[in-house]
Design an enzyme around this catalytic site. Structure first.
Site, mmCIF file in Angstrom:
data_model
loop_
_atom_site.group_PDB
_atom_site.id
_atom_site.type_symbol
_atom_site.label_atom_id
_atom_site.label_comp_id
_atom_site.label_asym_id
_atom_site.label_seq_id
_atom_site.Cartn_x
_atom_site.Cartn_y
_atom_site.Cartn_z
ATOM 1 N N ARG A 91 0.808 -1.235 0.000
ATOM 2 C CA ARG A 91 0.000 0.000 0.000
ATOM 3 C C ARG A 91 0.834 1.275 0.000
ATOM 4 N NH1 ARG A 91 -2.901 -3.315 3.421
ATOM 5 N NH2 ARG A 91 -4.749 -4.155 2.403
ATOM 6 N N LYS B 261 2.391 11.365 -11.674
ATOM 7 C CA LYS B 261 1.507 10.469 -12.417
ATOM 8 C C LYS B 261 2.266 9.172 -12.677
ATOM 9 C CE LYS B 261 -1.564 13.463 -15.072
ATOM 10 N NZ LYS B 261 -1.974 13.820 -16.436
ATOM 11 N N GLU C 27 8.324 18.240 -25.551
ATOM 12 C CA GLU C 27 7.698 18.650 -24.282
ATOM 13 C C GLU C 27 8.326 19.960 -23.781
ATOM 14 O OE1 GLU C 27 5.118 16.945 -23.403
ATOM 15 O OE2 GLU C 27 5.431 14.807 -23.813
ATOM 16 N N LYS D 251 6.709 22.770 -14.811
ATOM 17 C CA LYS D 251 5.842 21.639 -14.439
ATOM 18 C C LYS D 251 5.554 21.667 -12.945
ATOM 19 C CE LYS D 251 4.390 17.050 -15.121
ATOM 20 N NZ LYS D 251 4.496 15.790 -15.824
ATOM 21 N N GLU E 228 -5.167 17.309 -11.546
ATOM 22 C CA GLU E 228 -5.656 17.675 -12.881
ATOM 23 C C GLU E 228 -7.143 18.004 -12.932
ATOM 24 O OE1 GLU E 228 -3.570 15.804 -16.074
ATOM 25 O OE2 GLU E 228 -5.299 15.927 -17.392
ATOM 26 N N ARG F 67 -3.659 21.665 -14.869
ATOM 27 C CA ARG F 67 -2.666 20.644 -15.239
ATOM 28 C C ARG F 67 -2.938 20.071 -16.630
ATOM 29 N NH1 ARG F 67 0.085 15.865 -11.519
ATOM 30 N NH2 ARG F 67 1.395 15.094 -13.196
ATOM 31 N N ASN G 166 -1.072 19.143 -21.648
ATOM 32 C CA ASN G 166 -1.356 18.198 -22.732
ATOM 33 C C ASN G 166 -1.543 18.881 -24.081
ATOM 34 O OD1 ASN G 166 -1.302 15.708 -21.313
ATOM 35 N ND2 ASN G 166 -3.208 16.306 -20.313
ATOM 36 N N HIS H 282 -1.458 16.835 -27.264
ATOM 37 C CA HIS H 282 -1.507 15.421 -26.892
ATOM 38 C C HIS H 282 -2.771 14.709 -27.374
ATOM 39 C CE1 HIS H 282 1.964 16.409 -24.535
ATOM 40 N NE2 HIS H 282 2.030 15.226 -23.959
ATOM 41 N N HIS I 221 -2.098 11.588 -29.278
ATOM 42 C CA HIS I 221 -2.515 10.240 -28.848
ATOM 43 C C HIS I 221 -3.232 9.519 -29.975
ATOM 44 C CE1 HIS I 221 -2.345 11.136 -24.246
ATOM 45 N NE2 HIS I 221 -1.207 10.737 -24.729
ATOM 46 N N HIS J 38 6.509 9.106 -28.514
ATOM 47 C CA HIS J 38 5.494 9.984 -27.935
ATOM 48 C C HIS J 38 5.724 11.455 -28.336
ATOM 49 C CE1 HIS J 38 2.725 11.650 -25.013
ATOM 50 N NE2 HIS J 38 3.707 12.342 -24.464
HETATM 51 N N1 LIG Z 1 3.933 10.253 -15.843
HETATM 52 C C1 LIG Z 1 3.868 11.280 -16.646
HETATM 53 O O1 LIG Z 1 3.510 12.388 -16.266
HETATM 54 C C2 LIG Z 1 4.315 11.087 -18.072
HETATM 55 C C3 LIG Z 1 4.534 12.192 -18.898
HETATM 56 C C4 LIG Z 1 5.023 11.998 -20.184
HETATM 57 C C5 LIG Z 1 5.259 10.701 -20.641
HETATM 58 N N2 LIG Z 1 5.000 9.646 -19.819
HETATM 59 C C6 LIG Z 1 5.263 8.272 -20.263
HETATM 60 O O2 LIG Z 1 6.644 8.147 -20.520
HETATM 61 C C7 LIG Z 1 6.841 7.136 -21.509
HETATM 62 C C8 LIG Z 1 7.799 7.657 -22.556
HETATM 63 O O3 LIG Z 1 9.007 7.938 -21.907
HETATM 64 P P1 LIG Z 1 10.387 7.989 -22.681
HETATM 65 O O4 LIG Z 1 10.221 8.842 -23.867
HETATM 66 O O5 LIG Z 1 11.437 8.301 -21.696
HETATM 67 O O6 LIG Z 1 10.522 6.494 -23.251
HETATM 68 P P2 LIG Z 1 11.269 5.189 -22.709
HETATM 69 O O7 LIG Z 1 11.211 5.082 -21.259
HETATM 70 O O8 LIG Z 1 10.736 4.055 -23.529
HETATM 71 O O9 LIG Z 1 12.791 5.442 -23.131
HETATM 72 C C9 LIG Z 1 13.105 5.567 -24.486
HETATM 73 C C10 LIG Z 1 14.233 4.608 -24.911
HETATM 74 O O10 LIG Z 1 15.480 5.134 -24.482
HETATM 75 C C11 LIG Z 1 16.188 4.156 -23.731
HETATM 76 N N3 LIG Z 1 16.986 4.911 -22.784
HETATM 77 C C12 LIG Z 1 16.555 5.542 -21.674
HETATM 78 N N4 LIG Z 1 17.551 6.261 -21.134
HETATM 79 C C13 LIG Z 1 18.639 6.044 -21.900
HETATM 80 C C14 LIG Z 1 19.976 6.534 -21.851
HETATM 81 N N5 LIG Z 1 20.354 7.426 -20.941
HETATM 82 N N6 LIG Z 1 20.826 6.106 -22.792
HETATM 83 C C15 LIG Z 1 20.421 5.245 -23.764
HETATM 84 N N7 LIG Z 1 19.176 4.777 -23.886
HETATM 85 C C16 LIG Z 1 18.293 5.190 -22.948
HETATM 86 C C17 LIG Z 1 15.106 3.303 -23.151
HETATM 87 O O11 LIG Z 1 15.599 2.042 -22.761
HETATM 88 C C18 LIG Z 1 14.139 3.230 -24.300
HETATM 89 O O12 LIG Z 1 14.564 2.291 -25.257
HETATM 90 C C19 LIG Z 1 5.483 6.790 -22.057
HETATM 91 O O13 LIG Z 1 5.064 5.568 -21.528
HETATM 92 C C20 LIG Z 1 4.583 7.917 -21.553
HETATM 93 O O14 LIG Z 1 3.249 7.503 -21.333
HETATM 94 C C21 LIG Z 1 4.537 9.804 -18.561
HETATM 95 ZN ZN LIG Z 2 3.675 14.088 -23.253
#
Ligand SMILES: NC(=O)c1ccc[n+]([C@@H]2O[C@H](COP(=O)([O-])OP(=O)(O)OC[C@H]3O[C@@H](n4cnc5c(N)ncnc54)[C@H](O)[C@@H]3O)[C@@H](O)[C@H]2O)c1
Ligand SMILES: [Zn+2]
Length: 443
Positions: A200, A222, A264, A306, A316, A320, A324, A327, A331, A344
């Site tokens: 939890r 999030k 972003e 942010k 949100e 907040r 987006n 987005h 999406h 993304h």
């Molecule tokens: N929680 C939130 O507020 C929020 C906001 C925006 C996006 N997201 C989520 O984040 C995700 C996308 O994140 P992302 O773009 O970081 O993608 P990701 O986590 O898939 O990373 C992208 C790629 O880069 C690689 N990688 C990461 N760091 C590295 C480094 N330093 N050197 C070499 N390779 C590296 C990873 O292994 C992966 O293959 C999505 O699932 C999205 O929904 C969440």
């Molecule tokens: Zn985003």
């Protein structure tokens, strides 16, 4: 704002008002013009060389020259700190080059004696040993376990989440353990959700390693996983103890991932920080060249934006949602193409151009802004149109089930007024949306 425990209060006072950078540092500074901070909440930490556990917190806002000095001295880099102000759930974001080489930064946020590092097959060979060292150096009582997940958005699901719980339960992690997310947004979202639900709720630290995670996903709490029928549909709001951003990790990030995160960064300028947008227009070349000083600044400013939005509207209810921008269209592109084809940020980039086009059709912004948005996204090597396979019907069917639909009405984030202003509204002419969809789709 997070309280500073008395043992960490400064024994000395130090002024950052007139640092004396060397000429090389000044050259960098003159190339990169830094506007003033979004807020005065950015602080700066430094370590007392006689006692690495004592820490000086400086009241002054960090100055641009100090940022330059941080990155180039041979002593440990002085992290910039941005506070996320959420009452008793407030936490710091540390930003700087080489922060994983400063064990005390991480260790002060680890409670209990058990740590579970969650990472993936790509990041583990690069940074797992270093992270374990940072958690254990001079701290032999801490036991660190790790779980290495498969890499990719397609693994952000219940099955992979279970691997985290399996490891935690097998290792008999108790309520005082800490989960550490080492990776991009996928790892951060999954590890955060696991931390929110294991026993939890256990402590959680984010070490984001992509631009996307450093400027966006690691900040704001999030967390979650995808469902077969939609992205991020299962999750929780759960805040970490701290976020540690070591900008050196960006050196190994593929170019395409780097650009994706910049979408972003550009978003913050458009929705609420005109001065930052102008800075980006002047410094995009430095960001693409991975200039560490430019990047530290862009990350700091993004986190400040942010953090401010999240502090005002954590769950949100309105403000907040403005994060987006682009987005909803984005999406639709991600879903229409199937995850894994466009990143993304790439989808958000094309989506931002569409949102800006619609804002212009509504008469809410001037034409030059439309051009500036396209230009900066092109400079960042991001797409400015959806893929040719996207049809109007594909956009409409995905947008109909968007989380921002309320009472059957799709609310959108649109720019309105001068640069840096936006609205989140369902009160717009439907024809403008239709015209935008037709303008950007072949059928
Ligand atoms: N929680 C939130 O507020 C929020 C906001 C925006 C996006 N997201 C989520 O984040 C995700 C996308 O994140 P992302 O773009 O970081 O993608 P990701 O986590 O898939 O990373 C992208 C790629 O880069 C690689 N990688 C990461 N760091 C590295 C480094 N330093 N050197 C070499 N390779 C590296 C990873 O292994 C992966 O293959 C999505 O699932 C999205 O929904 C969440
Ligand atoms: Zn985003």
């Amino acid at each position: 704002m997070a309280a500073v425990s008395s043992s960490l209060r400064p024994k000395l006072t130090l002024s950052l008002s007139s640092p004396t950078p060397n000429p090389n540092q000044l050259t960098s500074l003159s190339l990169l013009r830094f506007p003033a901070s979004v807020s005065s909440r950015c602080r700066c930490l430094s370590f007392d060389s006689n006692n690495r556990n004592s820490m000086m917190r400086l009241k002054a806002s960090i100055s641009p020259a100090a940022i330059v000095a941080d990155q180039t001295t041979s002593s440990p880099a002085i992290p910039m700190v941005v506070d996320v102000d959420l009452g008793d759930r407030s936490y710091p974001i540390y930003i700087g080059s080489g922060l994983l080489s400063q064990p005390e930064l991480l260790q002060r946020h680890v409670h209990g004696k058990q740590v579970l590092v969650v990472t993936n097959t790509t990041i583990a060979p690069l940074y797992l040993d270093k992270t374990i060292w940072a958690l254990t150096d001079g701290n032999p009582n801490v036991k660190v376990e790790s779980v290495i997940l498969p890499d990719g958005e397609q693994f952000k699901n219940m099955e992979t989440l279970m691997k985290i719980f399996d490891k935690a339960i097998e290792s008999r992690m108790d309520r005082r353990c800490t989960f550490v997310a080492l990776g991009g947004g996928v790892i951060g979202d999954m590890c955060g959700y696991a931390a929110a639900s294991y026993l939890r709720g256990v402590n959680f630290i984010q070490i984001p390693t992509t631009v996307m995670a450093q400027v966006d996903s690691s900040v704001g709490g999030k967390t979650g996983i995808n469902h077969r029928l939609g992205k991020n549909l299962i999750g929780a709001f759960y805040q970490p103890q701290c976020v540690l951003i070591d900008t050196e990790t960006l050196n190994t990030l593929p170019d395409r991932e780097l650009a994706s995160g910049l979408a972003e960064v550009i978003k913050y300028g458009l929705i609420r920080d005109a001065e930052f947008f102008v800075w980006q227009e002047k410094n995009m070349h430095a960001l693409l060249a991975r200039d560490p000083i430019a990047f530290a600044y862009a990350i700091k400013r993004s986190c400040e934006n942010k953090a401010e939005v999240v502090s005002l509207d954590e769950k949100e209810s309105g403000l907040r949602a403005t994060l987006n921008l682009g987005h909803t269209f984005g999406h639709a592109i991600e879903t229409g193409l199937g995850y894994g084809h466009w990143l993304h940020g790439e989808a958000v980039s094309a989506g931002t151009v569409m949102a800006v086009d619609m804002s212009y059709r509504l008469g809410w912004i001037e034409e030059p802004l439309v051009k500036r948005v396209r230009t900066i996204l092109e400079q960042a090597k991001l797409p400015t149109e959806p893929p040719e396979t996207m049809t109007v019907d594909m956009f409409k069917s995905v947008m109909a089930v968007d989380k921002k639909v309320a009472d059957g009405l799709l609310r959108l984030i649109l720019l309105k007024g001068p640069l840096g202003n936006c609205v989140f509204t369902g009160d717009y002419d439907r024809q403008a949306l239709d015209d935008t969809l037709h303008a950007f789709s072949k059928s």
